[in-house]
Design a protein around this motif. Structure first.
Motif, mmCIF file in Angstrom:
data_model
loop_
_atom_site.group_PDB
_atom_site.id
_atom_site.type_symbol
_atom_site.label_atom_id
_atom_site.label_comp_id
_atom_site.label_asym_id
_atom_site.label_seq_id
_atom_site.Cartn_x
_atom_site.Cartn_y
_atom_site.Cartn_z
ATOM 1 N N UNK A 6 -8.532 7.301 -11.296
ATOM 2 C CA UNK A 6 -7.141 7.344 -10.832
ATOM 3 C C UNK A 6 -6.097 6.818 -11.828
ATOM 4 N N UNK A 7 -6.499 6.459 -13.021
ATOM 5 C CA UNK A 7 -5.563 5.954 -14.032
ATOM 6 C C UNK A 7 -4.481 6.986 -14.326
ATOM 7 N N UNK A 8 -3.245 6.532 -14.429
ATOM 8 C CA UNK A 8 -2.140 7.414 -14.793
ATOM 9 C C UNK A 8 -2.085 7.537 -16.317
ATOM 10 N N UNK A 9 -2.189 8.751 -16.856
ATOM 11 C CA UNK A 9 -2.162 8.907 -18.314
ATOM 12 C C UNK A 9 -0.769 8.647 -18.882
ATOM 13 N N UNK A 10 -0.742 8.155 -20.100
ATOM 14 C CA UNK A 10 0.507 7.991 -20.857
ATOM 15 C C UNK A 10 0.808 9.316 -21.551
ATOM 16 N N UNK A 26 -12.837 9.808 -16.929
ATOM 17 C CA UNK A 26 -13.641 10.336 -15.821
ATOM 18 C C UNK A 26 -14.657 9.283 -15.408
ATOM 19 N N UNK A 27 -15.294 9.530 -14.263
ATOM 20 C CA UNK A 27 -16.383 8.690 -13.772
ATOM 21 C C UNK A 27 -17.618 9.554 -13.586
ATOM 22 N N UNK A 28 -18.787 9.017 -13.964
ATOM 23 C CA UNK A 28 -20.034 9.744 -13.724
ATOM 24 C C UNK A 28 -20.391 9.622 -12.236
ATOM 25 N N UNK A 29 -21.486 10.217 -11.781
ATOM 26 C CA UNK A 29 -21.804 10.187 -10.346
ATOM 27 C C UNK A 29 -21.975 8.785 -9.742
#
Length: 117
Positions: free
Chosen positions: A89-93, A101-104
């Motif tokens: 959920x990080x907002x990109x600059x 991303x997150x793995x499973x």
């Protein structure tokens, strides 16, 4: 001295093996055994990624993560999402050249744009 392998602890060994094997297009060095496998680049050019099944769940943010380099960031992000990754959920600059991303199992990793675009 050199890094031979980065080891990722996991709970669902089968799911993580399927994800990381497909994500990296790596092959097991030997058949997986007792919740352990070393995945390697078929060309032998890049560092190994090993998976180790552990009983305890991951707690908090991981302190080490993989940066995956690609000339096709958008395509690889979509491919990884289809394999089971999720967007962090990080907002990109505006000038970011990476997507988190997150793995499973929720381990963070970045997909880095190396196209120079």
């Amino acid at each position: 001295m050199r890094v031979g392998s980065v080891v990722v602890d996991c709970n669902d060994f089968a799911a993580m093996l399927a994800f990381w094997r497909a994500a990296l297009r790596y092959e097991p060095r030997e058949p997986p055994e007792d919740g352990w496998v070393v995945l390697g680049d078929p060309a032998g050019a890049d560092v190994n990624v090993s998976l180790q099944q552990v009983p305890e769940p991951r707690v908090g943010k991981n302190r080490l993560h993989l940066d995956l380099y690609t000339d096709d960031q958008a395509g690889e992000v979509e491919r990884l999402l289809a394999l089971g990754a999720t967007r962090h959920p990080r907002e990109p600059e505006p000038d970011d050249d990476f997507v988190v991303l997150e793995d499973p199992e929720g381990n963070l990793f970045c997909v880095i744009d190396t196209s120079g675009a």
